[in-house]
Design a protein around this motif. Structure first.
Motif, PDB file in Angstrom:
ATOM      1  N   LEU A 535       0.856  -1.187   0.000  1.00 19.39           N
ATOM      2  CA  LEU A 535       0.000   0.000   0.000  1.00 19.39           C
ATOM      3  C   LEU A 535       0.890   1.234   0.000  1.00 19.39           C
ATOM      4  CD1 LEU A 535      -2.721   1.393   0.089  1.00 19.39           C
ATOM      5  CD2 LEU A 535      -2.747   1.123   2.578  1.00 19.39           C
ATOM      6  N   SER A 536       1.011   1.874  -1.162  1.00 23.26           N
ATOM      7  CA  SER A 536       1.893   3.038  -1.315  1.00 23.26           C
ATOM      8  C   SER A 536       1.148   4.281  -1.765  1.00 23.26           C
ATOM      9  CB  SER A 536       3.001   2.715  -2.326  1.00 23.26           C
ATOM     10  OG  SER A 536       3.794   1.646  -1.866  1.00 23.26           O
ATOM     11  N   CYS A 537      -0.168   4.178  -1.872  1.00 22.97           N
ATOM     12  CA  CYS A 537      -0.951   5.327  -2.338  1.00 22.97           C
ATOM     13  C   CYS A 537      -2.365   5.222  -1.784  1.00 22.97           C
ATOM     14  CB  CYS A 537      -0.977   5.317  -3.875  1.00 22.97           C
ATOM     15  SG  CYS A 537      -1.846   6.725  -4.601  1.00 22.97           S
ATOM     16  N   VAL A 538      -2.869   6.314  -1.231  1.00 22.77           N
ATOM     17  CA  VAL A 538      -4.262   6.394  -0.782  1.00 22.77           C
ATOM     18  C   VAL A 538      -4.918   7.558  -1.510  1.00 22.77           C
ATOM     19  CG1 VAL A 538      -5.809   6.931   1.139  1.00 22.77           C
ATOM     20  CG2 VAL A 538      -3.920   5.322   1.481  1.00 22.77           C
ATOM     21  N   ILE A 539      -6.025   7.253  -2.206  1.00 19.07           N
ATOM     22  CA  ILE A 539      -6.755   8.267  -2.977  1.00 19.07           C
ATOM     23  C   ILE A 539      -8.149   8.400  -2.385  1.00 19.07           C
ATOM     24  CG2 ILE A 539      -7.634   8.881  -5.267  1.00 19.07           C
ATOM     25  CD1 ILE A 539      -5.413   6.979  -6.399  1.00 19.07           C
ATOM     26  N   ILE A 540      -8.567   9.625  -2.112  1.00 18.74           N
ATOM     27  CA  ILE A 540      -9.870   9.887  -1.501  1.00 18.74           C
ATOM     28  C   ILE A 540     -10.685  10.751  -2.452  1.00 18.74           C
ATOM     29  CG2 ILE A 540     -11.001  11.113   0.406  1.00 18.74           C
ATOM     30  CD1 ILE A 540      -8.638  10.181   2.183  1.00 18.74           C
TER      31      ILE A 540
END
Length: 644
Positions: A535-540
């Motif tokens: 998990l290297s990116c979180v998009i909201i």
């Protein structure tokens, strides 16, 4: 150096027990603050950023205090982790001996009586259900606790567990012929004797509602109550102070009464007819609402003759069944229990159906196979304050997200917590070097009809740069579904969609699948811990404001307006800030994690309240340039090559 400080030092118990343990100032400071609160008998609100090590920071002083302590967590999974993983570590590390116990709600324990009833039932089961019940029977001979979480061969979510567990509705209590072997009874006995008792918020609030109604107690008296994941407590507490009746409860009552009829009352055909009538009526009641899944105000029911008619029919059917069960109740304890359930459901349904006073909100929610009718208190602060005073315990509230722009007012006011000390410790992670906050220019307004399709065009380059390895979090199921369809043809990475598999299985698949992109809604915004490169990116997609059409929110906001308060700034905004902080918290879970956060809502910079959100998130480097995102991941890729 005190015993507590020594425990957290480089020569202390934790260092000797946990490989690679390093003392952390925030953890030691938090432990000191909790020890001081317990000693001075003062309530404490304690926020500890991700990575602080708050679990050990509250466990150590709690154990060393020598007092009776109840620890409440947000979910059963966190309960199991605390009891089965964290407590054994601290038991090995700490010198002080202590007795610990785990207690869950009634339906989490095997009920030998109901399992036997099901196996001897006159009704047939499908091959799958019969096979599952056979596995449960085999396990029942081996288990010492009866906790269904132990039983890996039959998933906890499998509906067949209804046949092998009890609920507050159908438990026979001390009248049960299997009472002396009851797993729940044994668990409650151990809870009374334990010095450290681990429960969850649902059980804590169930105990509160029972005490409040004068019906005894579920939990022992404690000198200290520690509430972890405390940001969830107000919502849970609100549910328990209200009343809810579902069409499933009615159907289950009819099914259980029918089982008892075949055992002990086959000479009463009118009872069988009443059971079957309510079974059909409960299904018809759900069908009257149509196929849409939603939460709505009671006025929707009052304005729909089809629904009001179905509700009136079910109430009449329930009353007829209650009358038949009253006649049959002398025949067995099972029939007597069904009669009491029917009586209580009649009263609850009548209370919900009647126009309430100004302190209550009536609403409904449709699910795939059932509909729930609820009456919820407008405000719980005064009641919860009374509960705290009644308990006479020291209350410690902790979470990674309790403050809004460094203020605890929203949390304290929601629960009526007065005269509490408060403290906060930032995460020890170096967000400035470990992460990047990306907020591109030109984002569409959230109310644009093509918002999701438009932001997907902004998201694709980020997913290409991160090579998948991302959570894409949404504020609605509709947006998630639309994005999933759009992304399928735009990126070459595996898409994992919430709802396609159970949450635990989906997370496991995510960590094992290279370059996966997981699309999720509310349940993936918190309580999820994925460490490392997976998990290297979180998009909201949007700032997580609760739906203004939600009946409970709507009523509470209206009440605040009438009293001259500002519901947006006092209620909606703080709740959204805490929800956003939870979502962001998925990104960096360890000192070696690196990642990009992307928020696709232009209100962050275009509305005055956006600054409150920005003031509440970690101190990340910020960018509006996709080239910086690409450079961030290119740097990571080069570092991996250098290691190889």
């Amino acid at each position: 150096m005190t015993e507590l400080e020594l425990f957290f030092s480089s020569e202390g118990g934790l260092a000797k027990t946990i490989k690679g343990f390093r003392p952390r100032d925030p953890q030691i400071e938090m432990a000191r603050a909790i020890a001081a609160a317990i000693q001075s008998h003062r309530h404490l609100i304690a926020e500890a950023g991700t990575g602080t090590g708050k679990t050990f920071a509250y466990l150590a002083p709690a154990i060393l205090s020598g007092q009776k302590v109840i620890i409440s967590t947000g979910t059963k999974n966190l309960q199991d982790q605390l009891f089965n993983k964290d407590l054994p570590v601290i038991r090995k590390a700490i010198k002080a001996p202590f007795l610990a116990a785990l207690l869950k709600g009634r339906s989490n324990y095997l009920c030998s009586y109901r399992l036997e009833n099901s196996l001897n039932s006159a009704f047939g089961f499908s091959k799958e259900d019969a096979d599952a019940l056979s596995k449960i029977k085999s396990w029942s001979k081996r288990t010492k606790t009866g906790d269904i979480a132990e039983m890996s061969d039959v998933a906890e979510a499998n509906p067949v567990w209804y046949q092998a567990t009890s609920s507050v509705d159908n438990c026979l209590g001390q009248d049960c012929p299997k009472y002396s072997d009851c797993f729940l009874f044994k668990a409650r006995k151990e809870a009374q004797e334990a010095e450290i008792l681990v429960v969850n918020h649902h059980l804590l609030c169930a105990d509160w509602s029972i005490r409040d109604g004068g019906f005894g107690e579920l939990l022992p008296q404690a000198e200290v109550i520690i509430v972890d994941e405390a940001h969830q407590l107000a919502d849970t507490a609100s549910n328990f102070l209200g009343i809810s009746v579902s069409s499933k409860q009615l159907h289950d009552l009819a099914a259980d009464a029918l089982t008892e009829y075949f055992k002990d009352a086959t000479d009463m055909p009118a009872l069988r007819a009443a059971c079957e009538e309510l079974e059909h009526g409960s299904k018809d009641l759900r069908l009257a609402f149509g196929i849409e899944l939603k939460r709505g105000e009671w006025r929707d029911i009052d304005s729909n003759p089809k629904i009001t008619g179905a509700l009136a029919d079910v109430l009449a059917q329930l009353q007829r069944l209650a009358a038949e069960l009253e006649l049959a109740s002398v025949k067995s304890k099972g029939l007597e229990s069904c009669f009491k359930r029917a009586e209580e459901l009649v009263q609850q349904l009548k209370v919900i159906s009647e126009e309430p006073g100004g302190k209550w909100i009536r609403w409904y929610e449709t699910h795939r196979k059932t509909v729930t009718f609820s009456r919820t208190p407008l405000d719980i602060a005064a009641e919860f304050r009374s509960f705290m005073q009644l308990s006479k315990a020291v209350w410690i509230f902790t979470s990674a997200t309790l403050s809004v722009a460094q203020s605890f007012d929203h949390f304290a006011n929601s629960l009526g917590v007065a005269n509490a000390d408060n403290a906060r410790w930032d995460s020890p992670f170096d967000y400035a070097s470990q992460s990047l906050f990306y907020h591109p220019k030109g984002l569409p307004k959230p109310d644009h009809p093509d918002f999701t399709a438009m932001i997907v065009d902004f998201v694709v380059p980020v997913l290409q740069a991160s090579r998948g390895r991302a959570f894409f979090l949404f504020t609605s199921h509709r947006a998630l579904k639309e994005a999933a369809e759009l992304l399928a043809d735009k990126i070459p990475y595996p898409l994992l969609i919430q709802g396609s598999r159970p949450k635990g299985a989906l997370l496991d698949q995510f960590t094992k699948t290279e370059h996966a992109v997981l699309l999720g809604t509310a349940s993936f915004w918190e309580g999820v811990d994925v460490r490392g490169e997976a998990l290297s990116c979180v998009i909201i997609d949007k700032l997580p404001f609760a739906s203004p059409g939600d009946p409970v929110l709507k009523a509470r906001m209206e009440a605040m307006r009438k009293s001259g308060r500002n519901p947006f700034f006092e209620y909606q905004l703080p709740a959204a800030v805490i929800a956003l902080r939870q979502g962001i918290g998925r990104l960096i879970r360890d000192v070696t994690d690196r990642g990009v956060l992307m928020v696709c809502d232009p209100r962050l910079l275009k509305r005055s309240y956006g600054q409150i959100f920005l003031d509440s998130v970690p101190a990340m480097k910020r960018s509006r340039d996709i080239a910086e995102v690409q450079a961030f991941f290119a740097q990571e890729k080069q570092a991996s090559k250098d290691k190889a």
